[in-house]
Design a protein around this motif. Structure first.
Motif, PDB file in Angstrom:
ATOM      1  N   ASP A 116       0.851  -1.176   0.000  1.00 56.29           N
ATOM      2  CA  ASP A 116       0.000   0.000   0.000  1.00 56.29           C
ATOM      3  C   ASP A 116       0.891   1.231   0.000  1.00 56.29           C
ATOM      4  O   ASP A 116       1.781   1.356   0.842  1.00 56.29           O
ATOM      5  CB  ASP A 116      -0.916  -0.003   1.226  1.00 56.29           C
ATOM      6  CG  ASP A 116      -2.112   0.884   1.034  1.00 56.29           C
ATOM      7  OD1 ASP A 116      -2.850   0.678   0.053  1.00 56.29           O
ATOM      8  OD2 ASP A 116      -2.314   1.786   1.859  1.00 56.29           O
ATOM      9  N   ILE A 117       0.661   2.111  -0.954  1.00 55.75           N
ATOM     10  CA  ILE A 117       1.456   3.325  -1.075  1.00 55.75           C
ATOM     11  C   ILE A 117       0.738   4.446  -0.346  1.00 55.75           C
ATOM     12  O   ILE A 117      -0.449   4.689  -0.580  1.00 55.75           O
ATOM     13  CB  ILE A 117       1.683   3.686  -2.552  1.00 55.75           C
ATOM     14  CG1 ILE A 117       2.469   2.568  -3.213  1.00 55.75           C
ATOM     15  CG2 ILE A 117       2.393   5.021  -2.682  1.00 55.75           C
ATOM     16  CD1 ILE A 117       2.576   2.691  -4.700  1.00 55.75           C
ATOM     17  N   LYS A 118       1.468   5.107   0.517  1.00 58.90           N
ATOM     18  CA  LYS A 118       0.912   6.228   1.281  1.00 58.90           C
ATOM     19  C   LYS A 118       1.775   7.455   1.042  1.00 58.90           C
ATOM     20  O   LYS A 118       2.978   7.441   1.298  1.00 58.90           O
ATOM     21  CB  LYS A 118       0.896   5.918   2.784  1.00 58.90           C
ATOM     22  CG  LYS A 118       0.056   4.706   3.160  1.00 58.90           C
ATOM     23  CD  LYS A 118      -1.409   4.938   2.884  1.00 58.90           C
ATOM     24  CE  LYS A 118      -2.264   3.799   3.401  1.00 58.90           C
ATOM     25  NZ  LYS A 118      -3.645   3.904   2.972  1.00 58.90           N
ATOM     26  N   SER A 119       1.157   8.508   0.539  1.00 55.55           N
ATOM     27  CA  SER A 119       1.887   9.769   0.419  1.00 55.55           C
ATOM     28  C   SER A 119       1.797  10.486   1.757  1.00 55.55           C
ATOM     29  O   SER A 119       0.797  10.383   2.474  1.00 55.55           O
ATOM     30  CB  SER A 119       1.325  10.622  -0.717  1.00 55.55           C
ATOM     31  OG  SER A 119      -0.040  10.878  -0.522  1.00 55.55           O
ATOM     32  N   THR A 120       2.867  11.159   2.098  1.00 56.25           N
ATOM     33  CA  THR A 120       2.952  11.772   3.414  1.00 56.25           C
ATOM     34  C   THR A 120       3.826  13.016   3.356  1.00 56.25           C
ATOM     35  O   THR A 120       4.615  13.184   2.424  1.00 56.25           O
ATOM     36  CB  THR A 120       3.511  10.755   4.441  1.00 56.25           C
ATOM     37  OG1 THR A 120       3.522  11.335   5.737  1.00 56.25           O
ATOM     38  CG2 THR A 120       4.911  10.297   4.077  1.00 56.25           C
ATOM     39  N   ASP A 121       3.688  13.859   4.344  1.00 57.57           N
ATOM     40  CA  ASP A 121       4.565  15.022   4.452  1.00 57.57           C
ATOM     41  C   ASP A 121       5.897  14.650   5.077  1.00 57.57           C
ATOM     42  O   ASP A 121       6.899  15.310   4.847  1.00 57.57           O
ATOM     43  CB  ASP A 121       3.898  16.126   5.291  1.00 57.57           C
ATOM     44  CG  ASP A 121       2.696  16.728   4.588  1.00 57.57           C
ATOM     45  OD1 ASP A 121       2.713  16.838   3.348  1.00 57.57           O
ATOM     46  OD2 ASP A 121       1.721  17.080   5.283  1.00 57.57           O
ATOM     47  N   ALA A 127       7.357   9.808  12.526  1.00 53.82           N
ATOM     48  CA  ALA A 127       6.232  10.599  12.009  1.00 53.82           C
ATOM     49  C   ALA A 127       5.230   9.718  11.268  1.00 53.82           C
ATOM     50  O   ALA A 127       4.015   9.857  11.457  1.00 53.82           O
ATOM     51  CB  ALA A 127       6.740  11.704  11.090  1.00 53.82           C
ATOM     52  N   PHE A 128       5.723   8.814  10.431  1.00 55.72           N
ATOM     53  CA  PHE A 128       4.806   7.967   9.674  1.00 55.72           C
ATOM     54  C   PHE A 128       4.058   7.004  10.596  1.00 55.72           C
ATOM     55  O   PHE A 128       2.883   6.703  10.364  1.00 55.72           O
ATOM     56  CB  PHE A 128       5.522   7.200   8.566  1.00 55.72           C
ATOM     57  CG  PHE A 128       4.569   6.431   7.701  1.00 55.72           C
ATOM     58  CD1 PHE A 128       3.726   7.090   6.820  1.00 55.72           C
ATOM     59  CD2 PHE A 128       4.464   5.055   7.807  1.00 55.72           C
ATOM     60  CE1 PHE A 128       2.806   6.395   6.053  1.00 55.72           C
ATOM     61  CE2 PHE A 128       3.550   4.350   7.047  1.00 55.72           C
ATOM     62  CZ  PHE A 128       2.726   5.024   6.157  1.00 55.72           C
ATOM     63  N   SER A 129       4.703   6.531  11.645  1.00 56.90           N
ATOM     64  CA  SER A 129       4.027   5.656  12.614  1.00 56.90           C
ATOM     65  C   SER A 129       2.824   6.358  13.234  1.00 56.90           C
ATOM     66  O   SER A 129       1.770   5.754  13.409  1.00 56.90           O
ATOM     67  CB  SER A 129       4.992   5.217  13.720  1.00 56.90           C
ATOM     68  OG  SER A 129       6.015   4.417  13.183  1.00 56.90           O
ATOM     69  N   ARG A 130       2.989   7.635  13.545  1.00 58.30           N
ATOM     70  CA  ARG A 130       1.851   8.402  14.087  1.00 58.30           C
ATOM     71  C   ARG A 130       0.736   8.503  13.052  1.00 58.30           C
ATOM     72  O   ARG A 130      -0.438   8.333  13.368  1.00 58.30           O
ATOM     73  CB  ARG A 130       2.308   9.798  14.520  1.00 58.30           C
ATOM     74  CG  ARG A 130       2.990   9.823  15.869  1.00 58.30           C
ATOM     75  CD  ARG A 130       3.193  11.238  16.393  1.00 58.30           C
ATOM     76  NE  ARG A 130       4.010  12.085  15.522  1.00 58.30           N
ATOM     77  CZ  ARG A 130       5.338  12.088  15.479  1.00 58.30           C
ATOM     78  NH1 ARG A 130       6.009  11.272  16.282  1.00 58.30           N
ATOM     79  NH2 ARG A 130       5.992  12.897  14.677  1.00 58.30           N
ATOM     80  N   SER A 131       1.109   8.785  11.807  1.00 65.98           N
ATOM     81  CA  SER A 131       0.100   8.865  10.743  1.00 65.98           C
ATOM     82  C   SER A 131      -0.609   7.531  10.572  1.00 65.98           C
ATOM     83  O   SER A 131      -1.831   7.482  10.424  1.00 65.98           O
ATOM     84  CB  SER A 131       0.741   9.260   9.411  1.00 65.98           C
ATOM     85  OG  SER A 131       1.158  10.590   9.433  1.00 65.98           O
ATOM     86  N   ALA A 132       0.158   6.456  10.582  1.00 68.95           N
ATOM     87  CA  ALA A 132      -0.431   5.121  10.420  1.00 68.95           C
ATOM     88  C   ALA A 132      -1.448   4.850  11.524  1.00 68.95           C
ATOM     89  O   ALA A 132      -2.542   4.340  11.261  1.00 68.95           O
ATOM     90  CB  ALA A 132       0.665   4.055  10.422  1.00 68.95           C
ATOM     91  N   PHE A 133      -1.106   5.213  12.741  1.00 66.88           N
ATOM     92  CA  PHE A 133      -2.035   5.030  13.852  1.00 66.88           C
ATOM     93  C   PHE A 133      -3.257   5.933  13.681  1.00 66.88           C
ATOM     94  O   PHE A 133      -4.401   5.488  13.806  1.00 66.88           O
ATOM     95  CB  PHE A 133      -1.341   5.312  15.186  1.00 66.88           C
ATOM     96  CG  PHE A 133      -2.271   5.231  16.365  1.00 66.88           C
ATOM     97  CD1 PHE A 133      -2.626   3.999  16.897  1.00 66.88           C
ATOM     98  CD2 PHE A 133      -2.813   6.375  16.919  1.00 66.88           C
ATOM     99  CE1 PHE A 133      -3.500   3.918  17.967  1.00 66.88           C
ATOM    100  CE2 PHE A 133      -3.696   6.308  17.990  1.00 66.88           C
ATOM    101  CZ  PHE A 133      -4.037   5.075  18.514  1.00 66.88           C
ATOM    102  N   ASN A 134      -3.019   7.201  13.388  1.00 70.06           N
ATOM    103  CA  ASN A 134      -4.118   8.174  13.266  1.00 70.06           C
ATOM    104  C   ASN A 134      -5.094   7.818  12.153  1.00 70.06           C
ATOM    105  O   ASN A 134      -6.294   8.049  12.277  1.00 70.06           O
ATOM    106  CB  ASN A 134      -3.575   9.585  13.051  1.00 70.06           C
ATOM    107  CG  ASN A 134      -2.902  10.140  14.278  1.00 70.06           C
ATOM    108  OD1 ASN A 134      -3.152   9.706  15.397  1.00 70.06           O
ATOM    109  ND2 ASN A 134      -2.007  11.103  14.086  1.00 70.06           N
TER     110      ASN A 134
END
Length: 170
Positions: A116-121, A127-134
C-alpha cells in the motif's frame, strides 16, 4: 486536494501507462483574453474526460514515482504482481457486500505481499508511525486480509506500506 494528488500519484507509480489516458498536462491560459479563452476551450475539447493537471503537479508526481520505482526495495516488490485488483465479498456477520483494493499485490516466490502506497509530508519512522495510527492503517491491512478470506482467496502472507514524501527528496 490530498485525495486527488494521492490518486494521481498512485497512477504514476503503479500504472504509468494509464497516466496519459487519465490526466492531461494543462498549459497556463490567460482566460481574460479572447485567445486565452479559445485556447483553453480547445485544450478542454481535445482532452475531454481527462483530469487537467498543472505542469508543476505533473513534474512532481513523475519525480516522486521515479523515486519509488528506483528504490531497491520497491523495485524488488514491483518485479512481479498486479495493481489495483478489486476483491468483493459478503461480510459473514452483517451480510453486507464489502470491497478491498490493494494498491499492489506483489508475488515474491510463493508469497503474496500486499503493498500500500501512502503519500505523506514526513516519511521518517516516528512521524509515519503516528500517521499510520491516526489513519487506521493497521485496521486496513486486517480488513483487506479478511475480505480476501471471505472471497475464498488466500490471505496475503505479508503487508508492506511504502511511505513516500510528496515533496523532494521524496
Amino acid at each position: 486536494p490530498a485525495m486527488r494528488s494521492g490518486t494521481a500519484l498512485h497512477t504514476a507509480i503503479l500504472e504509468p501507462g494509464l497516466f496519459g489516458s487519465q490526466y492531461a498536462v494543462s498549459p497556463k491560459f490567460d482566460r481574460r483574453t479572447t485567445k486565452g479563452k479559445a485556447d483553453a476551450a480547445a485544450f478542454e475539447a481535445e482532452n475531454a474526460g481527462k483530469e487537467p493537471v498543472s505542469e508543476d503537479e505533473y513534474e512532481n508526481w513523475m519525480r516522486c514515482a521515479e523515486a519509488v520505482r528506483t528504490h531497491p526495495a520497491c523495485a524488488f516488490l514491483f518485479q512481479k504482481g498486479h495493481a489495483e485488483r478489486s476483491v468483493f465479498a459478503n461480510d459473514p456477520v452483517t451480510g453486507e457486500m464489502v470491497k478491498c483494493r490493494p494498491d499492489w499485490e506483489a508475488k515474491v516466490g510463493e508469497m503474496t505481499v500486499n503493498v500500500d502506497i501512502k503519500s505523506t509530508d514526513d516519511a521518517r519512522v516516528s512521524a509515519f508511525s503516528r500517521s499510520a495510527f491516526n489513519y487506521g492503517y493497521p485496521m486496513q491491512s486486517a480488513f483487506y486480509s479478511d475480505v480476501c478470506e471471505w472471497a475464498g482467496l488466500p490471505k496475503p502472507d505479508s503487508w508492506c506500506f511504502i511511505a513516500v514524501e510528496k515533496e523532494p527528496p521524496y
